[in-house]
Enzyme design. Structure first.
Site, PDB file in Angstrom:
ATOM      1  N   HIS A 167      -4.610  -2.766  -2.186  1.00  0.00           N
ATOM      2  CA  HIS A 167      -5.158  -2.120  -1.391  1.00  0.00           C
ATOM      3  C   HIS A 167      -4.466  -0.501  -1.236  1.00  0.00           C
ATOM      4  O   HIS A 167      -5.042   0.086  -0.508  1.00  0.00           O
ATOM      5  CB  HIS A 167      -5.243  -2.869   0.145  1.00  0.00           C
ATOM      6  CG  HIS A 167      -6.256  -2.693   0.901  1.00  0.00           C
ATOM      7  ND1 HIS A 167      -7.449  -2.314   0.262  1.00  0.00           N
ATOM      8  CD2 HIS A 167      -6.734  -3.253   2.089  1.00  0.00           C
ATOM      9  CE1 HIS A 167      -8.608  -2.655   1.194  1.00  0.00           C
ATOM     10  NE2 HIS A 167      -8.179  -2.829   2.362  1.00  0.00           N
ATOM     11  N   ASN A 176     -13.345  -1.130   4.497  1.00  0.00           N
ATOM     12  CA  ASN A 176     -12.919  -0.660   6.136  1.00  0.00           C
ATOM     13  C   ASN A 176     -12.249   0.477   6.221  1.00  0.00           C
ATOM     14  O   ASN A 176     -12.611   0.989   7.461  1.00  0.00           O
ATOM     15  CB  ASN A 176     -12.161  -1.869   6.605  1.00  0.00           C
ATOM     16  CG  ASN A 176     -13.033  -3.243   6.642  1.00  0.00           C
ATOM     17  OD1 ASN A 176     -14.165  -3.267   6.740  1.00  0.00           O
ATOM     18  ND2 ASN A 176     -12.258  -4.422   6.558  1.00  0.00           N
ATOM     19  N   TYR A 186       3.329  -4.385   1.872  1.00  0.00           N
ATOM     20  CA  TYR A 186       1.942  -3.881   1.056  1.00  0.00           C
ATOM     21  C   TYR A 186       2.290  -2.708   0.331  1.00  0.00           C
ATOM     22  O   TYR A 186       1.381  -2.436  -0.361  1.00  0.00           O
ATOM     23  CB  TYR A 186       1.250  -3.083   2.425  1.00  0.00           C
ATOM     24  CG  TYR A 186       0.837  -4.115   3.469  1.00  0.00           C
ATOM     25  CD1 TYR A 186       0.060  -5.454   3.287  1.00  0.00           C
ATOM     26  CD2 TYR A 186       1.551  -3.994   4.813  1.00  0.00           C
ATOM     27  CE1 TYR A 186      -0.088  -6.047   4.324  1.00  0.00           C
ATOM     28  CE2 TYR A 186       0.983  -4.760   5.761  1.00  0.00           C
ATOM     29  CZ  TYR A 186       0.101  -5.858   5.560  1.00  0.00           C
ATOM     30  OH  TYR A 186      -0.148  -6.740   6.575  1.00  0.00           O
ATOM     31  N   ASN A 239      -7.729  -0.362   8.470  1.00  0.00           N
ATOM     32  CA  ASN A 239      -9.187  -0.446   9.369  1.00  0.00           C
ATOM     33  C   ASN A 239      -9.229   0.661  10.267  1.00  0.00           C
ATOM     34  O   ASN A 239     -10.317   0.945  11.169  1.00  0.00           O
ATOM     35  CB  ASN A 239      -9.128  -1.972  10.109  1.00  0.00           C
ATOM     36  CG  ASN A 239      -9.460  -2.924   9.156  1.00  0.00           C
ATOM     37  OD1 ASN A 239      -9.511  -2.814   7.957  1.00  0.00           O
ATOM     38  ND2 ASN A 239      -9.582  -4.408   9.609  1.00  0.00           N
ATOM     39  N   TYR A 286      -2.852   1.571   9.661  1.00  0.00           N
ATOM     40  CA  TYR A 286      -3.114   0.275   8.937  1.00  0.00           C
ATOM     41  C   TYR A 286      -4.767   0.676   8.570  1.00  0.00           C
ATOM     42  O   TYR A 286      -5.516   1.688   9.111  1.00  0.00           O
ATOM     43  CB  TYR A 286      -3.345  -1.082   9.776  1.00  0.00           C
ATOM     44  CG  TYR A 286      -1.870  -1.646   9.677  1.00  0.00           C
ATOM     45  CD1 TYR A 286      -1.257  -2.118   8.824  1.00  0.00           C
ATOM     46  CD2 TYR A 286      -1.150  -1.330  10.893  1.00  0.00           C
ATOM     47  CE1 TYR A 286       0.192  -2.641   8.877  1.00  0.00           C
ATOM     48  CE2 TYR A 286       0.091  -1.507  10.975  1.00  0.00           C
ATOM     49  CZ  TYR A 286       0.808  -2.520   9.731  1.00  0.00           C
ATOM     50  OH  TYR A 286       2.019  -2.796  10.111  1.00  0.00           O
TER      51      TYR A 286
END
Length: 205
Positions: free
Chosen positions: A38, A131, A33, A85, A83
């Site tokens: 993001h 989120n 990632y 969320n 993460y």
């Protein structure tokens, strides 16, 4: 002791005191990632850390953390490892530990409604469908924290899957733009922690 010596001593004591601001960049942990849209919040924190000589590697509050002095404020820089969320879990732990309110929290995160290189600074607001912000608002019970939105570009077309888009890498011609945005976010953080959020908004919005 001269006036300047006294001032320097006071400044030094200030810097070694308790954390006064928490600056959180949102993203997902893991090499897969690392350079995705993001993770713009992580990228911005890395830029802040480089500017203020912070080493954001200590594991605490479900995050990678580092401390630095920005202006005359002692700040904790955080990259949650929960993460996206569950970002609120990390934020709440840090706020509770330092007994700080959300007015002393700055969150940096990606925004698909803005083009790369663009920022949008807000004093408060809804989650806007993000989120990570949704988690922070839910777990703190507050939406009154300043935030810096970093543009990562809109989806190529309306049918494009949103998750696929935000987890995609920046294109080669976008990389200089996102680096510029991160530099501007770093400058915004300094203005915000020293009580000049209006200046930051006027300069970068």
């Amino acid at each position: 002791m001269g006036i300047m010596e006294l001032f320097n001593q006071i400044s030094s004591e200030k810097k070694t005191g308790p954390v006064e601001y928490i600056v959180v960049g949102l993203g997902n942990p893991g090499l897969q990632y690392q350079d995705t849209r993001h993770n713009a919040g992580f990228m911005a924190i890395d830029t802040v850390a480089e500017k203020y000589n912070a080493d954001v590697k200590r594991i605490k509050f479900k995050s990678l953390c580092g401390e630095c002095t920005i202006g005359d404020k002692k700040c904790l820089l955080m990259k949650p490892t929960t993460y996206m969320n569950n970002s609120g879990e990390a934020v709440v732990e840090a706020l509770n530990f330092y007994k700080l309110g959300t007015e002393n929290l700055i969150v940096i995160y990606d925004d698909i409604s803005l083009e790369p290189s663009k920022l949008r600074i807000r004093r408060k607001g809804s989650d806007g469908g993000h989120n990570g912000i949704k988690s922070i608002i839910y777990l703190t019970g507050e939406d009154t924290f300043p935030r810096i939105k970093v543009g990562v570009g809109k989806k190529p077309h309306p049918q494009y899957n949103l998750a696929d888009w935000v987890l995609s890498n920046f294109k080669a011609d976008e990389i200089p733009l996102i680096k510029e945005a991160c530099q501007n976010a770093s400058e915004s953080v300094e203005l915000m922690v020293t009580g000049r959020i209006n200046d930051a908004m006027n300069k970068f919005n």
